[in-house]
Structures are given as structure tokens and as C-alpha cells.
Design a protein around this motif. Sequence first.
Motif, mmCIF file in Angstrom:
data_model
loop_
_atom_site.group_PDB
_atom_site.id
_atom_site.type_symbol
_atom_site.label_atom_id
_atom_site.label_comp_id
_atom_site.label_asym_id
_atom_site.label_seq_id
_atom_site.Cartn_x
_atom_site.Cartn_y
_atom_site.Cartn_z
ATOM 1 N N VAL A 130 -4.503 -10.030 -8.467
ATOM 2 C CA VAL A 130 -5.715 -9.351 -7.990
ATOM 3 C C VAL A 130 -6.927 -9.970 -8.670
ATOM 4 O O VAL A 130 -6.806 -10.618 -9.713
ATOM 5 C CB VAL A 130 -5.684 -7.832 -8.278
ATOM 6 C CG1 VAL A 130 -4.535 -7.159 -7.551
ATOM 7 C CG2 VAL A 130 -5.603 -7.556 -9.781
ATOM 8 N N GLU A 131 -8.084 -9.764 -8.056
ATOM 9 C CA GLU A 131 -9.331 -10.274 -8.631
ATOM 10 C C GLU A 131 -10.119 -9.177 -9.333
ATOM 11 O O GLU A 131 -10.966 -9.459 -10.175
ATOM 12 C CB GLU A 131 -10.182 -10.891 -7.518
ATOM 13 C CG GLU A 131 -9.509 -12.074 -6.824
ATOM 14 C CD GLU A 131 -10.027 -12.271 -5.409
ATOM 15 O OE1 GLU A 131 -11.225 -12.012 -5.171
ATOM 16 O OE2 GLU A 131 -9.225 -12.662 -4.541
ATOM 17 N N THR A 132 -9.833 -7.906 -8.965
ATOM 18 C CA THR A 132 -10.577 -6.779 -9.535
ATOM 19 C C THR A 132 -9.639 -5.599 -9.775
ATOM 20 O O THR A 132 -8.566 -5.505 -9.171
ATOM 21 C CB THR A 132 -11.701 -6.303 -8.592
ATOM 22 O OG1 THR A 132 -11.096 -5.766 -7.395
ATOM 23 C CG2 THR A 132 -12.632 -7.443 -8.212
ATOM 24 N N ALA A 133 -10.084 -4.674 -10.642
ATOM 25 C CA ALA A 133 -9.319 -3.450 -10.882
ATOM 26 C C ALA A 133 -9.251 -2.612 -9.614
ATOM 27 O O ALA A 133 -8.228 -1.962 -9.338
ATOM 28 C CB ALA A 133 -9.963 -2.658 -12.020
ATOM 29 N N ALA A 134 -10.309 -2.631 -8.812
ATOM 30 C CA ALA A 134 -10.325 -1.855 -7.563
ATOM 31 C C ALA A 134 -9.246 -2.353 -6.602
ATOM 32 O O ALA A 134 -8.580 -1.552 -5.940
ATOM 33 C CB ALA A 134 -11.702 -1.954 -6.913
ATOM 34 N N GLN A 135 -9.062 -3.670 -6.530
ATOM 35 C CA GLN A 135 -8.002 -4.228 -5.686
ATOM 36 C C GLN A 135 -6.632 -3.754 -6.149
ATOM 37 O O GLN A 135 -5.775 -3.401 -5.338
ATOM 38 C CB GLN A 135 -8.040 -5.755 -5.720
ATOM 39 C CG GLN A 135 -9.088 -6.389 -4.843
ATOM 40 C CD GLN A 135 -9.024 -7.908 -4.891
ATOM 41 O OE1 GLN A 135 -8.223 -8.486 -5.621
ATOM 42 N NE2 GLN A 135 -9.874 -8.552 -4.112
ATOM 43 N N LEU A 136 -6.427 -3.760 -7.462
ATOM 44 C CA LEU A 136 -5.139 -3.332 -7.996
ATOM 45 C C LEU A 136 -4.887 -1.860 -7.670
ATOM 46 O O LEU A 136 -3.780 -1.487 -7.251
ATOM 47 C CB LEU A 136 -5.089 -3.568 -9.510
ATOM 48 C CG LEU A 136 -3.770 -3.177 -10.197
ATOM 49 C CD1 LEU A 136 -2.578 -3.885 -9.568
ATOM 50 C CD2 LEU A 136 -3.837 -3.481 -11.699
ATOM 51 N N LYS A 137 -5.896 -1.021 -7.853
ATOM 52 C CA LYS A 137 -5.753 0.406 -7.513
ATOM 53 C C LYS A 137 -5.399 0.574 -6.037
ATOM 54 O O LYS A 137 -4.549 1.396 -5.675
ATOM 55 C CB LYS A 137 -7.049 1.155 -7.822
ATOM 56 C CG LYS A 137 -7.327 1.338 -9.308
ATOM 57 C CD LYS A 137 -8.661 2.049 -9.510
ATOM 58 C CE LYS A 137 -8.990 2.200 -10.983
ATOM 59 N NZ LYS A 137 -10.320 2.821 -11.191
ATOM 60 N N GLN A 138 -6.057 -0.218 -5.192
ATOM 61 C CA GLN A 138 -5.798 -0.149 -3.749
ATOM 62 C C GLN A 138 -4.347 -0.540 -3.440
ATOM 63 O O GLN A 138 -3.668 0.112 -2.636
ATOM 64 C CB GLN A 138 -6.762 -1.081 -3.015
ATOM 65 C CG GLN A 138 -6.618 -1.042 -1.497
ATOM 66 C CD GLN A 138 -7.596 -1.986 -0.816
ATOM 67 O OE1 GLN A 138 -8.180 -2.875 -1.439
ATOM 68 N NE2 GLN A 138 -7.778 -1.807 0.479
ATOM 69 N N ASN A 139 -3.864 -1.594 -4.103
ATOM 70 C CA ASN A 139 -2.494 -2.049 -3.859
ATOM 71 C C ASN A 139 -1.471 -1.017 -4.343
ATOM 72 O O ASN A 139 -0.450 -0.794 -3.692
ATOM 73 C CB ASN A 139 -2.250 -3.395 -4.544
ATOM 74 C CG ASN A 139 -3.020 -4.531 -3.894
ATOM 75 O OD1 ASN A 139 -3.439 -4.423 -2.740
ATOM 76 N ND2 ASN A 139 -3.218 -5.611 -4.625
ATOM 77 N N CYS A 166 2.212 3.934 -2.977
ATOM 78 C CA CYS A 166 2.404 5.382 -3.136
ATOM 79 C C CYS A 166 2.302 6.137 -1.810
ATOM 80 O O CYS A 166 2.989 7.147 -1.614
ATOM 81 C CB CYS A 166 1.380 5.932 -4.118
ATOM 82 S SG CYS A 166 1.552 5.278 -5.802
ATOM 83 N N ASP A 167 1.451 5.649 -0.897
ATOM 84 C CA ASP A 167 1.191 6.370 0.351
ATOM 85 C C ASP A 167 2.112 5.969 1.494
ATOM 86 O O ASP A 167 2.087 6.585 2.561
ATOM 87 C CB ASP A 167 -0.261 6.139 0.807
ATOM 88 C CG ASP A 167 -1.263 6.779 -0.134
ATOM 89 O OD1 ASP A 167 -0.839 7.602 -0.967
ATOM 90 O OD2 ASP A 167 -2.462 6.444 -0.046
ATOM 91 N N TRP A 168 2.914 4.928 1.293
ATOM 92 C CA TRP A 168 3.678 4.360 2.408
ATOM 93 C C TRP A 168 4.776 5.303 2.908
ATOM 94 O O TRP A 168 5.484 5.915 2.118
ATOM 95 C CB TRP A 168 4.309 3.044 1.993
ATOM 96 C CG TRP A 168 5.088 2.380 3.103
ATOM 97 C CD1 TRP A 168 6.437 2.317 3.243
ATOM 98 C CD2 TRP A 168 4.539 1.703 4.244
ATOM 99 N NE1 TRP A 168 6.777 1.629 4.386
ATOM 100 C CE2 TRP A 168 5.627 1.261 5.030
ATOM 101 C CE3 TRP A 168 3.244 1.449 4.689
ATOM 102 C CZ2 TRP A 168 5.446 0.559 6.229
ATOM 103 C CZ3 TRP A 168 3.065 0.756 5.873
ATOM 104 C CH2 TRP A 168 4.161 0.318 6.617
ATOM 105 N N LYS A 169 4.893 5.379 4.234
ATOM 106 C CA LYS A 169 5.998 6.111 4.865
ATOM 107 C C LYS A 169 6.844 5.086 5.618
ATOM 108 O O LYS A 169 6.331 4.377 6.485
ATOM 109 C CB LYS A 169 5.456 7.183 5.814
ATOM 110 C CG LYS A 169 4.711 8.299 5.092
ATOM 111 C CD LYS A 169 4.134 9.305 6.080
ATOM 112 C CE LYS A 169 3.425 10.442 5.327
ATOM 113 N NZ LYS A 169 2.324 9.998 4.489
#
Length: 282
Positions: A240-249, A254-257
Amino acid sequence: MKITLGTVQFGINYGISNTHGVPSDEALKGILSVANEAGINQLDTALAYGNAEERLGMFADNRFQIITKFPAVTSQAELENTLEQSLTRLNSTSVYGYLAHNADILIENPLLWETLQQAKKEGKIDKIGFSLYHPEQLEKLLALNIIPDLVQLPYSILDRKFESKLVELKQLGTEIHVRSVFLQGLYFMNPDQLPEKLKPLTTALTELHAVCTANQVAVGDVALNYVIANPNIDKIVMGVETAAQLKQNIQMVCDWKADASLFSKIEAIEINDKSLLNPVNW
């Protein structure tokens, strides 16, 4: 958490869609904090990643298992010296994994495997192995009785050339890490705006986006969770390039069904020129 944090972006500008460049020290600390809090316990780095090893030595603070990789060396003595230099930069007496950055290094000089085995006996390395680019490399090394504790290989929704090798490796007790789950950001790109060299992938990428749109899921969610769902894969190496990207990943996981029918539709997409799924050909 099945994610291992890749660190190539911490030392060099990397990735076809990288727009942020190398993170600052403060940004890097933030990324590592997010990783640690999310239960990510491994970092993947290499001597070839600019000053990434040195930066991890300064900021990782013994919170993670480290896997690093060595480039082509000419002798066993040079390999011993290269390992010591990496340990110094990482500010550590040992690493979790130490891999040949390209399996060809060991194919061309199998005696290097003895050096790795000795370093493992001395407690400097927990797991030894190599990074693969082609299935034929694995076949050659297994024929030389070079059985890895740990391998890294490319695998993603459209690039599944190692599929048949995953079961074979698990039967050998090998820990399998896969990289390029987003194919360096290719899956996120507009199919109509691909660089000239990648235009033969336009149709397949358009189909992938159409399937995701029809199922109301993001391409990134599908790309990441398809690989995570494979029971033979132990870790996904993801930069990742940013902490925000990591949180998104992390949120993607966590949200995947689960949706097996969606994966089946994607597996039906055909690639005419599979060599273009290897970034070295870009």
C-alpha cells in the motif's frame, strides 16, 4: 489476518497505478501502526527495494515477522555476507523468511541452498525458500531436491498459472505466499485507457469490470477475496502507499460475503496473451 504487508513502496516508486510515491517517515509509521492494530504480523521486503529494509529497521519495532529476499550472488560467501547486511539493516538477529528473489538464482547455483540451510540451523532464519515467476522454476528446484519452507508466487483472479502447483506445495508442507493480487493495480485501470503494450488485455479487463458491475461489487473486493478464499494460500502479500489504503483493504476482507457463482464467472474470462499478466513484460 491472511495479509502480509509488502514494503516495496516504502523504498522505491513502484506500481503501474502508484500516484503517491514513497511514503514519508510519519506516513510509514502510520501504515505500520494500522497493520499492527489489524493483526497483520508479517512484513515482506527485499534488498532490491531501495532502503526499505533500513526503514523497517528503524520503524518496525520488533512488532512483525520479517521476510526478506536476496538478489543474484556469485558464491556461498557472498550470500552469507548479504544475509548479515540485511540483518544489520533490519536491526535484527534473525528473520522469519529468507528467499531467493528469483528462483533462478538457486537453479543456477544449487550450493547456495546449503548456505541457507546452515543459516537456518544457526537460528538466523526460520524459513528458507524462493520467489517464483514461472511454474517451470518450481519443477526444476524440486527435481534438485530443493524443498522450500516458504515460497512466494504470483496469483490473482486472471493469473492462475500456479493453480496446479498449490496443492503440490501444500503436500510438501510449504507455506505459500502470493503476490500481485491486484496485478500492480492493473485491475483498477480503465480498460479503454490501457498503455499501448497492454491493449490486448482490454477485452478481458472490460469483461471483469462488467461482471463486477452486474454483481454490484468493487473490482478490488473481488480480486482480494478471490485469493483469500483459496484454502491452499497462507498469506497474500499486499503493498500500500497510504494508511488509508491499508484500512480500505482490511475492510474489503471484513465486509466480504462469499459468492462462488461470481468467482465462476470471472474464471471463465479468457486471456489470449497470458505473457501480459507478468509485469516484467510491461
